[in-house]
Design a protein around this motif. Structure first.
Motif, PDB file in Angstrom:
ATOM      1  N   GLY A   5       0.329  -0.883  -0.051  1.00 28.20           N
ATOM      2  CA  GLY A   5      -0.104   0.120   0.029  1.00 28.20           C
ATOM      3  C   GLY A   5       0.779   1.217  -0.109  1.00 28.20           C
ATOM      4  O   GLY A   5       0.096   2.153   0.425  1.00 28.20           O
ATOM      5  N   TYR A   6       1.788   1.581  -0.138  1.00 28.94           N
ATOM      6  CA  TYR A   6       3.105   2.047   0.177  1.00 28.94           C
ATOM      7  C   TYR A   6       2.725   2.853  -1.945  1.00 28.94           C
ATOM      8  O   TYR A   6       2.575   2.037  -2.886  1.00 28.94           O
ATOM      9  CB  TYR A   6       4.607   2.369  -0.156  1.00 28.94           C
ATOM     10  N   THR A   7       3.106   4.464  -1.807  1.00 25.47           N
ATOM     11  CA  THR A   7       3.061   4.842  -3.201  1.00 25.47           C
ATOM     12  C   THR A   7       4.967   5.803  -2.995  1.00 25.47           C
ATOM     13  O   THR A   7       5.075   4.958  -2.394  1.00 25.47           O
ATOM     14  CB  THR A   7       1.784   6.473  -2.938  1.00 25.47           C
ATOM     15  N   LYS A   8       4.855   5.820  -4.582  1.00 25.85           N
ATOM     16  CA  LYS A   8       6.383   6.534  -4.421  1.00 25.85           C
ATOM     17  C   LYS A   8       6.668   7.420  -3.113  1.00 25.85           C
ATOM     18  O   LYS A   8       7.374   7.934  -2.104  1.00 25.85           O
ATOM     19  CB  LYS A   8       6.710   6.872  -5.448  1.00 25.85           C
ATOM     20  N   LEU A   9       5.872   8.528  -2.773  1.00 25.87           N
ATOM     21  CA  LEU A   9       5.485   9.486  -1.921  1.00 25.87           C
ATOM     22  C   LEU A   9       5.481   9.744  -0.128  1.00 25.87           C
ATOM     23  O   LEU A   9       6.409   9.563  -0.167  1.00 25.87           O
ATOM     24  CB  LEU A   9       4.379  10.386  -2.492  1.00 25.87           C
ATOM     25  N   SER A  10       4.223   8.269  -0.339  1.00 26.03           N
ATOM     26  CA  SER A  10       4.450   7.799   0.743  1.00 26.03           C
ATOM     27  C   SER A  10       6.033   6.960   0.980  1.00 26.03           C
ATOM     28  O   SER A  10       6.347   7.343   2.299  1.00 26.03           O
ATOM     29  CB  SER A  10       3.165   7.676   1.102  1.00 26.03           C
ATOM     30  N   LEU A  11       6.525   6.500   0.014  1.00 26.42           N
ATOM     31  CA  LEU A  11       7.873   5.508   0.658  1.00 26.42           C
ATOM     32  C   LEU A  11       9.202   6.551   1.135  1.00 26.42           C
ATOM     33  O   LEU A  11       9.703   7.057   2.030  1.00 26.42           O
ATOM     34  CB  LEU A  11       7.998   5.258   0.077  1.00 26.42           C
ATOM     35  N   SER A  12       8.963   8.181   0.273  1.00 32.39           N
ATOM     36  CA  SER A  12       9.491   8.907   0.217  1.00 32.39           C
ATOM     37  C   SER A  12       9.191   9.289   1.382  1.00 32.39           C
ATOM     38  O   SER A  12      10.986   9.612   1.840  1.00 32.39           O
ATOM     39  CB  SER A  12       9.614  10.176  -1.347  1.00 32.39           C
ATOM     40  N   LYS A  13       8.284  10.275   2.161  1.00 29.85           N
ATOM     41  CA  LYS A  13       8.485  10.955   3.327  1.00 29.85           C
ATOM     42  C   LYS A  13       8.126   9.705   4.435  1.00 29.85           C
ATOM     43  O   LYS A  13       8.980  10.110   5.608  1.00 29.85           O
ATOM     44  CB  LYS A  13       6.595  11.670   3.166  1.00 29.85           C
ATOM     45  N   LEU A  14       8.341   8.273   4.025  1.00 25.61           N
ATOM     46  CA  LEU A  14       8.491   7.811   5.130  1.00 25.61           C
ATOM     47  C   LEU A  14      10.253   7.364   5.695  1.00 25.61           C
ATOM     48  O   LEU A  14      10.777   7.118   6.757  1.00 25.61           O
ATOM     49  CB  LEU A  14       8.272   5.745   5.196  1.00 25.61           C
ATOM     50  N   SER A  18      14.846  11.357  -1.659  1.00 28.39           N
ATOM     51  CA  SER A  18      13.329  12.397  -2.117  1.00 28.39           C
ATOM     52  C   SER A  18      12.698  11.204  -3.362  1.00 28.39           C
ATOM     53  O   SER A  18      13.366  10.085  -3.449  1.00 28.39           O
ATOM     54  CB  SER A  18      14.473  13.701  -2.689  1.00 28.39           C
ATOM     55  N   ARG A  19      11.736  12.093  -3.273  1.00 25.77           N
ATOM     56  CA  ARG A  19      10.966  11.033  -4.581  1.00 25.77           C
ATOM     57  C   ARG A  19      11.149  11.176  -5.665  1.00 25.77           C
ATOM     58  O   ARG A  19      11.207   9.644  -6.444  1.00 25.77           O
ATOM     59  CB  ARG A  19       9.514  12.350  -4.584  1.00 25.77           C
ATOM     60  N   PRO A  20      12.425  12.105  -6.532  1.00 21.67           N
ATOM     61  CA  PRO A  20      12.740  11.964  -7.526  1.00 21.67           C
ATOM     62  C   PRO A  20      13.456  10.359  -7.721  1.00 21.67           C
ATOM     63  O   PRO A  20      14.240   9.788  -8.567  1.00 21.67           O
ATOM     64  CB  PRO A  20      12.853  12.722  -8.082  1.00 21.67           C
ATOM     65  N   THR A  21      14.194  10.544  -6.551  1.00 21.23           N
ATOM     66  CA  THR A  21      15.154   9.948  -5.939  1.00 21.23           C
ATOM     67  C   THR A  21      15.174   8.407  -6.205  1.00 21.23           C
ATOM     68  O   THR A  21      14.879   7.410  -6.746  1.00 21.23           O
ATOM     69  CB  THR A  21      16.543  10.118  -4.318  1.00 21.23           C
ATOM     70  N   THR A  46      14.295   1.560   7.401  1.00 23.16           N
ATOM     71  CA  THR A  46      12.700   1.569   7.642  1.00 23.16           C
ATOM     72  C   THR A  46      12.115   0.702   7.795  1.00 23.16           C
ATOM     73  O   THR A  46      11.140   0.649   8.596  1.00 23.16           O
ATOM     74  CB  THR A  46      12.342   2.735   6.502  1.00 23.16           C
ATOM     75  N   PHE A  47      12.216   0.114   7.076  1.00 24.75           N
ATOM     76  CA  PHE A  47      11.550  -1.498   7.267  1.00 24.75           C
ATOM     77  C   PHE A  47      12.077  -2.760   8.059  1.00 24.75           C
ATOM     78  O   PHE A  47      11.518  -3.831   8.286  1.00 24.75           O
ATOM     79  CB  PHE A  47      10.974  -1.864   6.350  1.00 24.75           C
ATOM     80  N   GLU A  48      13.030  -2.459   8.945  1.00 24.01           N
ATOM     81  CA  GLU A  48      13.825  -3.478   9.657  1.00 24.01           C
ATOM     82  C   GLU A  48      14.051  -4.471   9.009  1.00 24.01           C
ATOM     83  O   GLU A  48      13.467  -5.270   9.597  1.00 24.01           O
ATOM     84  CB  GLU A  48      12.726  -3.425  10.816  1.00 24.01           C
ATOM     85  N   LEU A  49      14.279  -4.501   7.591  1.00 26.65           N
ATOM     86  CA  LEU A  49      15.041  -5.705   7.027  1.00 26.65           C
ATOM     87  C   LEU A  49      16.265  -5.942   7.057  1.00 26.65           C
ATOM     88  O   LEU A  49      17.010  -4.990   7.859  1.00 26.65           O
ATOM     89  CB  LEU A  49      14.458  -5.153   5.280  1.00 26.65           C
TER      90      LEU A  49
END
Length: 102
Positions: A5-14, A18-21, A46-49
């Motif tokens: 359920g992640y978008t590029k923007l939500s992944l960027s914020k989390l 940056s979104r372009p990156t 971030t995802f504890e991987l």
């Protein structure tokens, strides 16, 4: 990303990347390996991987079973039932195709 359920923007914020990156990472267009590895480390933290989660393959690829071609040139060898079924189906398709050629 979509499955979780992640978008590029939500992944960027989390992750703080940056979104372009994020776009570059997903397209495998990161400018250099050091920056890429740093960005991947941020995502893993971030995802504890595990730190090498996206850097090493997790998939075991097994080669497909060999495919054998059968021919009526064999010296008295029998075709398997499956091969005969497939060849009979092919004959039916060719018969139908021949009707449309006329």
């Amino acid at each position: 990303m979509r499955f979780k359920g992640y978008t590029k923007l939500s992944l960027s914020k989390l992750t703080g990347i940056s979104r372009p990156t994020i776009d570059q990472i997903l397209k495998a267009e990161s400018p250099n390996s050091n920056i890429y590895n740093t960005q991947i480390s941020k995502i893993n933290q971030t995802f504890e991987l595990p730190s090498d989660y996206f850097l090493e393959s997790r998939i075991t690829i097994t080669p497909p079973e060999p495919v054998y071609a059968y021919s009526d040139h064999g010296a008295g060898e029998e075709r398997s039932e499956r091969a005969q079924h497939l060849l009979d189906g092919l004959d039916n398709i060719l018969d139908i195709y021949a009707l449309y050629l006329k």
